[in-house]
Design a protein around this motif. Structure first.
Motif, PDB file in Angstrom:
ATOM      1  N   THR A  29     -27.394 -25.908  26.550  1.00  0.00           N
ATOM      2  CA  THR A  29     -26.890 -26.139  27.918  1.00  0.00           C
ATOM      3  C   THR A  29     -25.489 -25.545  28.075  1.00  0.00           C
ATOM      4  OG1 THR A  29     -26.077 -28.331  27.297  1.00  0.00           O
ATOM      5  CG2 THR A  29     -28.257 -28.235  28.324  1.00  0.00           C
ATOM      6  N   ASN A  30     -24.697 -25.523  26.988  1.00  0.00           N
ATOM      7  CA  ASN A  30     -23.372 -24.897  27.089  1.00  0.00           C
ATOM      8  C   ASN A  30     -23.493 -23.421  27.422  1.00  0.00           C
ATOM      9  OD1 ASN A  30     -21.944 -27.252  26.450  1.00  0.00           O
ATOM     10  ND2 ASN A  30     -20.500 -26.145  25.137  1.00  0.00           N
ATOM     11  N   ALA A  54     -31.292 -24.321  20.415  1.00  0.00           N
ATOM     12  CA  ALA A  54     -30.151 -23.761  19.681  1.00  0.00           C
ATOM     13  C   ALA A  54     -28.868 -24.476  20.099  1.00  0.00           C
ATOM     14  CB  ALA A  54     -30.052 -22.252  19.941  1.00  0.00           C
ATOM     15  N   GLY A  55     -28.943 -25.821  20.077  1.00  0.00           N
ATOM     16  CA  GLY A  55     -27.774 -26.630  20.444  1.00  0.00           C
ATOM     17  C   GLY A  55     -26.607 -26.304  19.519  1.00  0.00           C
ATOM     18  N   ARG A  56     -25.424 -26.211  20.111  1.00  0.00           N
ATOM     19  CA  ARG A  56     -24.246 -25.821  19.327  1.00  0.00           C
ATOM     20  C   ARG A  56     -23.307 -26.986  19.135  1.00  0.00           C
ATOM     21  NH1 ARG A  56     -23.593 -20.827  22.469  1.00  0.00           N
ATOM     22  NH2 ARG A  56     -21.884 -21.781  23.605  1.00  0.00           N
ATOM     23  N   GLY A  57     -22.733 -27.085  17.931  1.00  0.00           N
ATOM     24  CA  GLY A  57     -21.694 -28.059  17.673  1.00  0.00           C
ATOM     25  C   GLY A  57     -20.376 -27.363  17.429  1.00  0.00           C
ATOM     26  N   ARG A  58     -19.357 -28.136  17.072  1.00  0.00           N
ATOM     27  CA  ARG A  58     -18.055 -27.544  16.767  1.00  0.00           C
ATOM     28  C   ARG A  58     -18.155 -26.719  15.498  1.00  0.00           C
ATOM     29  NH1 ARG A  58     -13.874 -31.067  15.385  1.00  0.00           N
ATOM     30  NH2 ARG A  58     -12.265 -29.592  15.952  1.00  0.00           N
ATOM     31  N   PHE A  63     -26.423 -28.180  16.568  1.00  0.00           N
ATOM     32  CA  PHE A  63     -26.537 -29.577  17.012  1.00  0.00           C
ATOM     33  C   PHE A  63     -28.014 -29.860  17.222  1.00  0.00           C
ATOM     34  CE2 PHE A  63     -26.384 -33.161  19.960  1.00  0.00           C
ATOM     35  CZ  PHE A  63     -25.444 -33.966  19.341  1.00  0.00           C
ATOM     36  N   TYR A  71     -28.779 -34.131  26.666  1.00  0.00           N
ATOM     37  CA  TYR A  71     -27.916 -32.958  26.454  1.00  0.00           C
ATOM     38  C   TYR A  71     -27.514 -32.384  27.807  1.00  0.00           C
ATOM     39  CZ  TYR A  71     -30.815 -33.717  22.402  1.00  0.00           C
ATOM     40  OH  TYR A  71     -31.488 -34.340  21.382  1.00  0.00           O
ATOM     41  N   PHE A  72     -26.222 -32.294  28.030  1.00  0.00           N
ATOM     42  CA  PHE A  72     -25.796 -31.679  29.287  1.00  0.00           C
ATOM     43  C   PHE A  72     -24.421 -31.054  29.166  1.00  0.00           C
ATOM     44  CE2 PHE A  72     -22.884 -35.011  30.799  1.00  0.00           C
ATOM     45  CZ  PHE A  72     -23.327 -36.130  30.098  1.00  0.00           C
ATOM     46  N   SER A  73     -24.149 -30.138  30.100  1.00  0.00           N
ATOM     47  CA  SER A  73     -22.884 -29.405  30.111  1.00  0.00           C
ATOM     48  C   SER A  73     -22.376 -29.326  31.544  1.00  0.00           C
ATOM     49  CB  SER A  73     -23.074 -27.986  29.573  1.00  0.00           C
ATOM     50  OG  SER A  73     -23.596 -28.041  28.253  1.00  0.00           O
ATOM     51  N   ASN A 114     -13.810 -35.624  18.428  1.00  0.00           N
ATOM     52  CA  ASN A 114     -14.861 -35.472  19.448  1.00  0.00           C
ATOM     53  C   ASN A 114     -16.195 -36.128  19.108  1.00  0.00           C
ATOM     54  OD1 ASN A 114     -15.456 -33.758  17.320  1.00  0.00           O
ATOM     55  ND2 ASN A 114     -16.654 -32.428  18.630  1.00  0.00           N
ATOM     56  N   ASP A 115     -16.191 -37.049  18.144  1.00  0.00           N
ATOM     57  CA  ASP A 115     -17.466 -37.685  17.785  1.00  0.00           C
ATOM     58  C   ASP A 115     -17.452 -39.154  18.205  1.00  0.00           C
ATOM     59  OD1 ASP A 115     -18.422 -35.398  16.585  1.00  0.00           O
ATOM     60  OD2 ASP A 115     -17.733 -35.970  14.585  1.00  0.00           O
ATOM     61  N   ILE A 146     -22.039 -32.278  26.174  1.00  0.00           N
ATOM     62  CA  ILE A 146     -22.182 -33.610  25.570  1.00  0.00           C
ATOM     63  C   ILE A 146     -23.624 -33.770  25.084  1.00  0.00           C
ATOM     64  CG2 ILE A 146     -22.143 -36.109  26.052  1.00  0.00           C
ATOM     65  CD1 ILE A 146     -19.931 -35.533  28.111  1.00  0.00           C
ATOM     66  N   GLY A 147     -23.769 -34.180  23.839  1.00  0.00           N
ATOM     67  CA  GLY A 147     -25.108 -34.412  23.282  1.00  0.00           C
ATOM     68  C   GLY A 147     -25.176 -35.807  22.682  1.00  0.00           C
TER      69      GLY A 147
HETATM   70  C1  BTN Z   1     -20.437 -31.604  17.672  1.00  0.00           C
HETATM   71  O1  BTN Z   1     -20.904 -32.675  17.293  1.00  0.00           O
HETATM   72  O2  BTN Z   1     -19.908 -30.790  16.894  1.00  0.00           O
HETATM   73  C2  BTN Z   1     -20.481 -31.264  19.134  1.00  0.00           C
HETATM   74  C3  BTN Z   1     -21.892 -31.237  19.624  1.00  0.00           C
HETATM   75  C4  BTN Z   1     -22.036 -30.897  21.103  1.00  0.00           C
HETATM   76  C5  BTN Z   1     -23.486 -30.810  21.489  1.00  0.00           C
HETATM   77  C6  BTN Z   1     -23.687 -30.630  22.958  1.00  0.00           C
HETATM   78  S1  BTN Z   1     -25.362 -30.896  23.439  1.00  0.00           S
HETATM   79  C7  BTN Z   1     -25.042 -30.270  25.014  1.00  0.00           C
HETATM   80  C8  BTN Z   1     -24.144 -29.066  24.815  1.00  0.00           C
HETATM   81  N1  BTN Z   1     -24.928 -27.882  24.522  1.00  0.00           N
HETATM   82  C9  BTN Z   1     -24.688 -27.411  23.307  1.00  0.00           C
HETATM   83  O3  BTN Z   1     -25.226 -26.393  22.811  1.00  0.00           O
HETATM   84  N2  BTN Z   1     -23.784 -28.169  22.688  1.00  0.00           N
HETATM   85  C10 BTN Z   1     -23.335 -29.263  23.523  1.00  0.00           C
END
Ligand code: BTN
Length: 263
Positions: A29-30, A54-58, A63, A71-73, A114-115, A146-147
């Motif tokens: 969503t990011n 392909a959710g992304r984290g820091r 993710f 999951y939203f942005s 951020n957790d 935010i996930g």
């Molecule tokens: C982390 O824990 O490192 C941060 C995770 C953030 C995940 C959210 S899910 C919605 C949005 N889309 C992504 O790809 N990442 C963030």
């Protein structure tokens, strides 16, 4: 049956001019929110997906984003410079905690920076990504992602995160995703309107999971044991080293412990 996001219930946030675009599945969503922002989408555009591939984290981590989560942005266009952009992440952390407590009646705490943790397990990660106006350090836009792990994934969490990842409920026949979404958006925008006043800082500090604890931090110089003292006025982490010296660490420099992995 998994608690479902209901598209018709997503457009009810109280925040002014917030409008929601719902997708069953997206890579991230990011990423989609970024594409919208780059094409001029206005502040308050929210991209929601029922799951991500392909959710992304820091720190470039993945993710884990099955359909048991939320999951939203959000596209934001704040008048902030890059140094101030941490305010967005920290405000979102407070907003998520408030929302979790309202909806689930469980205490939610923040693991800097951020957790979000409930019952000592990570239930939410926040990733804010920014784009700058050319030749300046002013934000052109920020994407607040935010996930949340709402219920347990049908095949469980992958082994590498199963010890750290937690969920909010095992009740799947309820409306919790929609309620959480609305509460988070509402709480976030109520803080966001006066973001630079940092009125939420004491609450962030109060909600810190590790205050008073001795933890290991990973810095560019390697891993070190520190006692967590709290945050300073810029949300830096105040710590005390074994030799008694006190220092403030910035979120770009360190991660706490080995269990900060994304999901
Ligand atoms: C982390 O824990 O490192 C941060 C995770 C953030 C995940 C959210 S899910 C919605 C949005 N889309 C992504 O790809 N990442 C963030």
């Amino acid at each position: 049956m998994t608690d479902a996001l209901k598209e018709e219930q997503l457009n009810i946030p109280l925040a002014p001019s917030c409008h929601v675009k719902y997708y069953e599945c997206l890579p991230s969503t990011n990423e989609t929110a970024k594409e919208f922002a780059a094409n001029g989408a206005e502040e308050g555009t929210v991209i929601v997906a029922n799951h991500q591939t392909a959710g992304r984290g820091r720190l470039g981590r993945n993710f884990f984003s099955p359909d048991s989560g939320l999951y939203f942005s959000i596209v934001l266009r704040p008048s902030l410079n890059i140094e101030e952009s941490l305010l967005i992440t920290t405000a979102a952390a407070v907003a998520v905690c408030r929302a979790i407590e309202t909806v689930t009646k469980q205490t939610a705490l923040i693991k800097w920076v951020n957790d979000i943790f409930v019952n000592n397990k990570k239930v939410c990660g926040i990733l804010c990504e920014s784009s700058l106006k050319a030749g300046t350090n002013q934000l052109e836009y920020a994407i607040l992602g935010i996930g949340i792990n709402v219920t347990t994934p049908k095949d469980g969490f992958p082994a590498e995160i199963s010890k750290i990842a937690g969920t909010l409920t095992e009740e799947t026949e309820n409306n919790i995703k929609n309620e959480l979404f609305t509460e988070i958006i509402t709480e976030f925008f109520s803080i966001y309107t006066t973001l630079t006043k940092k009125e939420f800082l004491p609450e962030y500090n109060r909600r810190m999971l590790l205050i008073g604890k001795t933890v290991s931090v990973c810095t560019a110089q390697g891993e070190k044991e520190v006692k967590v003292l709290g945050i300073d006025s810029n949300f830096g982490l105040k710590v005390q080293f074994a030799d008694g010296s006190v220092s403030t660490l910035s979120s770009g420099e360190v991660t706490i412990g080995s269990n900060t992995m994304s999901q």
